[in-house]
Scaffold this motif. Structure first.
Motif: not given
Length: 181
Positions: A67-69, A87-94
């Motif tokens: 979803k974040r890419n 390119e995103g990440t699923d890490l909550k803080r980022s």
């Protein structure tokens, strides 16, 4: 993620911006290799960190599912002229941010391909909960820096002497970001 394709006509050049698909993998491998050898704006020299067709196919599959890419290509008459990735990440803080990168064949500079890849990426980000887009750009790439500033990016920092280029000198990398409320 996949977005709908968009048609553009700039200075009598017609091209399409669309999501990358598995059938693009071989062309992307060759395109990236060629672009890496055209200027020193990229992180790599020609042939370094080579990505073959099967690796591109895997990357396209992952980017389509996540979803974040977002992986976009610019196509001119069945020929790829450039591409971009977020390119995103699923890490909550980022999870609110994504990294953006773009490259366009030199023969297609001046037709707005980089600008339209950026616009489509920002539109996708703004409608999909991505609040911050970050990128790195070589300090000598004044056209790119100007384009990014036009779209709300700000210089957030300088990585000093980050790149050693063919002239034997070190150059800085500008870290830029755009935050969307």
């Amino acid at each position: 993620m996949i977005i709908g394709k968009k048609e553009f006509n700039v200075n009598e050049l017609q091209y399409t911006i669309r999501s990358a698909c598995a059938e693009d993998a071989q062309k992307l491998s060759a395109l990236r290799l060629k672009i890496d050898g055209e200027t020193e704006y990229m992180d790599r020299e020609k042939g370094e960190d080579f990505i073959d067709a099967s690796s591109f196919e895997q990357r396209i599959k992952e980017d389509t599912e996540k979803k974040r890419n977002l992986f976009l290509v610019a196509e001119v008459q069945d020929r790829l002229a450039g591409f971009s990735r977020c390119e995103g990440t699923d890490l909550k803080r980022s999870s609110h941010k994504a990294e953006f990168g773009v490259c366009v064949l030199k023969e297609f500079w001046g037709y707005g391909i980089g600008k339209h890849l950026l616009q489509q990426s920002l539109s996708w980000a703004d409608t999909n909960g991505i609040k911050k887009i970050s990128l790195n750009v070589l300090e000598t790439n004044e056209r790119a820096i100007s384009l990014y500033k036009t779209y709300g990016f700000e210089a957030e920092g300088i990585l000093k002497k980050e790149k050693l280029l063919s002239d034997g000198n070190y150059y800085n990398t500008v870290v830029m970001g755009r935050f969307h409320d």
